[in-house]
Design an enzyme around this catalytic site. Structure first.
Site, PDB file in Angstrom:
ATOM      1  N   ASP A 382      -6.759 -13.685   3.370  1.00  0.00           N
ATOM      2  CA  ASP A 382      -8.163 -13.831   3.744  1.00  0.00           C
ATOM      3  C   ASP A 382      -8.204 -14.332   5.186  1.00  0.00           C
ATOM      4  O   ASP A 382      -7.187 -14.780   5.730  1.00  0.00           O
ATOM      5  CB  ASP A 382      -8.830 -14.824   2.791  1.00  0.00           C
ATOM      6  CG  ASP A 382     -10.272 -15.102   3.161  1.00  0.00           C
ATOM      7  OD1 ASP A 382     -10.984 -14.149   3.513  1.00  0.00           O
ATOM      8  OD2 ASP A 382     -10.685 -16.271   3.107  1.00  0.00           O
ATOM      9  N   ARG A 569     -19.100 -14.350  14.590  1.00  0.00           N
ATOM     10  CA  ARG A 569     -19.752 -13.838  13.386  1.00  0.00           C
ATOM     11  C   ARG A 569     -21.235 -13.678  13.676  1.00  0.00           C
ATOM     12  O   ARG A 569     -21.872 -14.602  14.175  1.00  0.00           O
ATOM     13  CB  ARG A 569     -19.535 -14.791  12.229  1.00  0.00           C
ATOM     14  CG  ARG A 569     -20.367 -14.482  10.991  1.00  0.00           C
ATOM     15  CD  ARG A 569     -20.076 -13.108  10.444  1.00  0.00           C
ATOM     16  NE  ARG A 569     -20.856 -12.828   9.264  1.00  0.00           N
ATOM     17  CZ  ARG A 569     -20.773 -11.697   8.579  1.00  0.00           C
ATOM     18  NH1 ARG A 569     -19.940 -10.768   8.953  1.00  0.00           N
ATOM     19  NH2 ARG A 569     -21.508 -11.512   7.512  1.00  0.00           N
ATOM     20  N   GLY A 650     -14.338  -9.832   5.147  1.00  0.00           N
ATOM     21  CA  GLY A 650     -15.676  -9.270   5.048  1.00  0.00           C
ATOM     22  C   GLY A 650     -16.361  -9.111   6.386  1.00  0.00           C
ATOM     23  O   GLY A 650     -17.541  -8.764   6.440  1.00  0.00           O
ATOM     24  N   ASN A 791     -13.864 -15.943  -3.539  1.00  0.00           N
ATOM     25  CA  ASN A 791     -13.743 -14.489  -3.386  1.00  0.00           C
ATOM     26  C   ASN A 791     -12.295 -14.043  -3.214  1.00  0.00           C
ATOM     27  O   ASN A 791     -12.012 -12.837  -3.160  1.00  0.00           O
ATOM     28  CB  ASN A 791     -14.586 -14.002  -2.207  1.00  0.00           C
ATOM     29  CG  ASN A 791     -14.170 -14.655  -0.898  1.00  0.00           C
ATOM     30  OD1 ASN A 791     -13.554 -15.712  -0.899  1.00  0.00           O
ATOM     31  ND2 ASN A 791     -14.491 -14.027   0.200  1.00  0.00           N
TER      32      ASN A 791
END
EC number: 7.6.2.1
Length: 1135
Positions: A382, A569, A650, A791
């Site tokens: 991740d 982000r 993501g 997640n």
């Protein structure tokens, strides 16, 4: 270790009444007592022994014991089998007993906790185990939740409560129902779903005074939680004891097995077959000997009536099964568990993997996978909180087509500003102060559209508690620019806008989830105007914009690409003014959907879609999350060890690509970095094929597949293909969805595995697990997944080894992992040091273990040809009994716990040393075959040299010593010294413990030998110790010691010669490191630098609107290790 969840939904529903025990007992619901222990006083011994005898080796030795009780077969005393078997069984019994006693204590402690229960209108103290379904219990602050409860009332305003969920590490939920305490004296009825393990769902109804209320998961307090910051609350017991969702999730644990485990199982089965083969040869030899020579010995060895050569051969077969039983490693599994446990403690005790700031040590959460840490080929990571710090800062923004964020500014003009906040652009402050409507609307949205909770301990000192760091960063940004979020209730949000207190009526929260990827709030301002504010992923927001925002969207998109290129982000922000009548109509349908008992989430999503359209764009925000310390260096080291790293995130494609450069995954010196971002399956296939052809022009259309049996499972393995140079691959989630389809997944695998680094962006948790499973299934390689959030749990459980990072997103990943620590940089020490050492030690242990056992057994085999295949043993029975238990046990344990080929510093300096583990070079079927040949040669020397030396030999005083007992003593002494010298040659790193075990074992052997062969032992136990005087008569002769020396030299010389020749002609990487130590030049780190991370879980809009507030109490933990700069001095033995 991971837990497998078994979802069970029954058609039956649960029906109960509050305060009516007699009625509830008629349904025979489980009470609140729990039982996690496996045994009781009566079942422990039989059940544990039954479990142990399910192991093939243990069952085999019981079979041997039965054979030894048959006089016609047994040539060994019973104790040669019973003593080792009892020792192995006793060790396992003691371990299981200790574990179960601990479980009993824990059960007793939990079951005897006290709680106040409402019985006949009075509160009485009851033990947890006596609480029944339907009881109403009272909990007080900091108490554990007794069972799964339906909240009825609390001491807080609006009947709110705050609970800390242990499994989520401080994630706090609040409950809804606003009944007064008078309900405690009313018999309400509940109808709900039967017990199941769905933590995220609950369906039921509550009927009180003729009125029915819908119940969902947020009205339930689950066992395992703790009441916080609430003086008291009352709850109705819905599920008790084994029916609670916590206990329902305690499914059977399935152990991950290593490749060495599966190989050992195969080898043990082979050994059984090999044993039968040896016994068959010897039984045939016995039949031939009895037929040709047996009649000559009938005079002094009379046969039983009816006995003949065939019967003798049959009985001899079983006799040799007993004698050669040492070829079956009964103590192997126990020794392996001791070794793994010891190496797990080394990980737990490693101060260099202890994070002082968070007071977090490394932890081996399972002891069965240590050596597989030395065989990792693929790492799936991740990004947010794993590679980055997950501490967000508001860095850039785009408002109404203008980009801000370059020059540092002073916020001293705002008394409520956060002193830690830093922003670089004076123009934005000027725009806020000048009253720009777009700028003010931008920060008003940030101050309103969130689920953050505010706490103001003293005037002006605000503390924000956010479900994710990015939300906290955005609300803090609004606060510093004059739009201060001050407080909230379930119906209102209070702000201070440019110094003016303002209260908005909160009408609805359209919460975030992984599918929607956006969040909205509907509020009414003091003037009565209705507005929907929405923030979310730019791709999602842009799809729902009004055509009037098309030009602004183009400019904002340019800014978003710029921010993503810097590794930030991004979120898009939009709003919409609502009509009162249309909103009231929508509100009614929203209420119907929210109280539906079937498909509630799907209906709510459809309702949200209706209102979240024709939005007007305000702009975009960009937050920064810096990389953790040491991430680029760690990835560089792992790449040098030929470990391929895949990042599954993501983030947007641009952001993911930039972070790849920042953390040194993607490098400018790579030949090419392929981008796969197509929108159709055919285009995705075309891009993958083109990339593969560029990397390997000779690559065929069909994947190179071989059928393999890896880790005990049959599978089709895609072989590695040759690639010239290093390449990278970036693929987005939309393309990945096509690539993971059954007809294309092998093409994805081939292309991705040719690349040194792979980044998958915009992926869902399910896709993460699918990618890991694809590699795990079709590559003959060991995989590792590392993450820090909920997640990441799916991929952590899917991979061969799961690593959890104790970070900002709770403990879900850690609780599902096999190993855990606080920082990504510790991964290189876990793999390159502990993993490689564990693999090396395990392989050395297995090689030596099989060598000493096979050598021991083969001497029996050769002796059979000189004793008429009569199943006579070549060694003393007590030596046979103690060989594996005492004489040869501790030295190999010392080797397998403390040995190192190089120290930890050299392991970092030469990461290429990791490669042999990936290729299974240290222990394999071929290595096992070499061990067999080595043992065969050693046994030939160990038998025939002493035999030749003893044949017709006399002592120096002329007395005869050419007898069986003297030969047995010489053979077993030679054997023990040879295997001890072999262990010394295999030992690279000598410690005091290793020396003590080796010399101590030899000393014990001679002490025990002289004691057992003494006159006293013979006089006391004549039949058990027949070797009277053998030791003192033989071991005082020079020719005996010369024979021992000659035997040792002949056994060891080929080993030394082979190693010398291989070092000169075909040196391994270890040999090269040992002979030419040098500094390895560091690879240049990419100049592109950014730090970014972002993550989201399901939001808390439902909690906000219902009054279930969020609080995360601050915890402190005592230090486990003092903070010292510890240096390990490790030594290497030159080969």
């Amino acid at each position: 270790i991971y837990v497998v969840f078994f979802y069970f939904i029954s058609s039956e529903e649960r029906h109960l009444r509050a305060n009516d025990r007699e009625y509830n007992l008629s349904f025979m619901y489980a009470n609140n007592a729990i039982k996690t222990s496996k045994y009781n006083v009566f079942t422990f011994l039989p059940l544990n022994l039954f479990e142990q005898f399910q192991r093939l080796a243990n069952a085999y030795f019981v079979f041997l014991l039965i054979l030894q009780l048959i006089p016609q077969i047994s040539s060994l005393s019973w104790f040669t089998t019973v003593v080792p078997l009892l020792l192995v069984l006793s060790i396992t019994l003691a371990k299981d007993l200790s574990d179960d006693i601990t479980r009993h204590k824990n059960d007793k402690h939990v079951n005897n906790r006290k709680v106040e229960v409402l019985i006949n209108g009075e509160l009485k103290s009851e033990k947890w185990m006596n609480v029944q379904v339907g009881d109403i219990v009272k909990l007080e602050n900091n108490e554990f939740v007794t069972a799964d409860l339906l909240l009825l009332s609390s001491s807080e305003p609006l009947n709110l409560i705050y609970i800390e969920t242990a499994e989520l590490d401080g994630l706090v939920t609040e409950t809804l129902i606003k009944y007064t305490i008078s309900i405690l004296y009313i018999s309400g009825e509940v109808r709900c779903e039967p017990p199941n393990n769905r933590l995220d769902k609950f369906t039921g109804t509550l009927t009180v005074r003729g009125e029915t209320f819908a119940l969902d998961n947020e009205r339930i307090l689950l066992r395992g939680c703790t009441l916080r910051n609430t003086e008291w609350c009352f709850g109705l017991v819905v599920f008790g004891g084994p029916d609670t969702k916590l206990m329902q999730n305690s499914g059977k644990s399935i152990f991950k097995r290593t490749s060495i485990d599966h190989l050992m199982n195969f080898l043990v089965m082979f050994i059984f077959g090999f044993l039968a083969f040896l016994c068959a040869i010897l039984s045939i030899g016995n039949g031939i000997w009895e037929y040709q020579e047996g009649n000559s010995f009938i005079t002094f060895l009379p046969r039983a009536d009816g006995a003949n050569a065939s019967l003798s051969a049959f009985l001899t077969f079983w006799s040799y099964v007993i004698i050669l039983n040492t070829v079956v490693p009964i103590s192997l599994y126990v020794s392996v568990e001791i070794l793994r446990l010891g190496n797990s403690y080394f990980i737990d005790w490693d101060c260099k993997m202890y994070h002082v700031k968070s007071n977090t040590p490394a932890q081996a959460r399972t002891t069965t996978l240590n050596e597989e840490l030395g065989q990792i080929k693929y790492i799936f990571s991740d990004k947010t909180g794993t590679l980055t710090q997950n501490i967000m800062t508001f860095n850039r923004c785009s408002i109404n087509g203008k980009s801000y964020g370059k020059k540092k500014i002073d916020f001293s003009w705002n008394s409520l500003a956060d002193s830690k906040f830093c922003f670089h652009d004076h123009k934005l402050v000027e725009a806020v102060k000048s009253g720009s409507p777009e700028v003010r609307a931008f920060f008003r949205l940030l101050a309103l559209c969130h689920t953050v909770m505010a706490e103001e301990k003293t005037e002006g000192e605000l503390f924000y508690q956010a479900q994710s760091p990015d939300e906290g960063a955005l609300v803090t940004a609004a606060r510093n620019f004059g739009f201060v979020f001050r407080s909230r209730t379930p119906e209102t949000i209070s702000l201070v806008e440019m110094g003016v207190p303002t209260t908005y009526e909160l009408l609805a929260v359209l919460d975030f989830n992984n599918v929607r990827k956006r969040m909205s709030v509907i509020v009414r301002n003091p003037e009565g105007k209705l507005t929907l504010y929405c923030k979310g992923a730019d791709t999602i927001i842009f799809e729902r914009l009004h055509p009037l925002s098309s030009k602004l969207m183009e400019v904002t998109t340019e800014h978003l690409n710029e921010y993503a290129g810097e590794g930030l982000r991004t979120l898009a922000l939009a709003y919409k003014d609502l009509d009162e009548d249309k909103f009231e109509e929508w509100k009614e349908r929203h209420h119907e959907a929210s109280t539906s008992l079937e498909d509630r989430e799907a209906k709510l999503d459809a309702i949200y879609e209706e209102i979240e359209k024709d939005l007007l764009l305000l702009g975009a925000s960009a937050v920064e999350d810096k990389l953790q310390d040491g991430v680029p260096q760690t990835i560089e080291q792992l790449a040098k060890a030929d470990i391929k790293i895949w990042v599954l995130t993501g983030d947007k494609q641009e952001t993911a690509e930039n972070i790849g450069y920042s953390c040194n995954m993607l490098r400018e010196e790579m030949k090419e970095i392929f981008i796969v971002a197509s929108n159709t399956a055919e285009e995705v296939r075309e891009e993958l094929v083109n990339a593969r052809k560029k990397m390997s022009p000779e690559s065929g259309d069909e994947p190179p597949i071989e059928k393999s049996r890896f880790l005990g499972k049959k599978s089709q393995v895609v072989e590695d293909e040759k690639v010239n140079g290093e390449y990278g691959l970036v693929i987005n989630g939309h393309s990945l969805a096509f690539a993971l389809q059954k007809d294309m997944q092998l093409e994805l695998l081939r292309t991705a595995c040719m690349c040194q680094a792979v980044i998958c962006c915009r992926v869902t948790p399910l896709q993460k697990a699918q990618v890991v499973e694809l590699v795990k299934k079709h590559k003959k390689a060991v995989t590792l997944a590392i993450g820090d959030g909920a997640n990441d749990v799916s991929m952590i459980k899917t991979a061969h080894i799961g690593v959890g990072i104790s970070g900002q997103e709770g403990m879900q990943a850690v609780l599902s992992s096999d190993f855990s620590f606080a920082q990504f940089r510790y991964l290189q020490r876990l793999l390159l040091v502990h993993g490689r050492w564990s693999y090396l030690r395990m392989c050395k242990f297995l090689r030596y273990f099989f060598y000493k056992n096979f050598t021991f057994t083969f001497v029996h085999f050769w002796y059979a040809f000189f004793c008429g295949f009569s199943a006579q043993t070549v060694y003393d029975e007590w030596f046979i009994t103690l060989y594996n238990l005492i004489y040869a046990a501790l030295p190999v344990i010392g080797l397998s716990l403390f040995d190192q080929d190089v120290n930890d510093r050299w392991s970092f300096q030469y990461p290429q040393l990791y490669a042999p583990g990936q290729l299974n070079q240290y222990f394999s079927k071929m290595a096992f075959a070499r061990i067999l040949l080595h043992s065969c040669y050693s046994s030939l020397i160990l038998f025939f040299v002493p035999w030749a030396a003893m044949c017709d030999t006399v002592r120096d005083d002329g007395k005869d010593i050419a007898d069986y007992q003297s030969f047995a003593l010489l053979a077993q002494t030679c054997l023990l010294i040879v295997v001890s010298v072999q262990l010394g040659l295999d030992t690279y790193y000598w410690t005091a413990v290793s020396q003590f075990f080796l010399w101590g074992s030899l000393s014990v052997y001679f002490a025990v030998t002289f004691t057992m062969y003494s006159n006293g032992m013979y006089l006391i136990f004549t039949s058990s110790f027949p070797f009277i005087g053998t030791a003192r008569n033989s071991l005082n002769q020079p020719n005996i010691w010369l024979t021992i020396f000659l035997t040792t030299i002949l056994c060891i010389l080929p080993v030394v010669a082979k190693r010398f020749l291989f070092i000169q002609l075909k040196p391994t990487i270890n040999d090269k490191v040992g002979s030419t130590p040098r500094k390895v030049p560091r690879r240049r780190i990419s100049t592109r630098r950014s730090g970014y991370a972002f993550s989201h879980a399901r939001g808390y809009g439902d909690l906000v609107t219902s009054g279930r507030f969020l609080r995360i109490p601050v915890k402190t933990r005592s230090a486990l290790f003092p903070h010292t700069d510890t240096t390990l001095y490790l030594y290497k033995k030159n080969m």
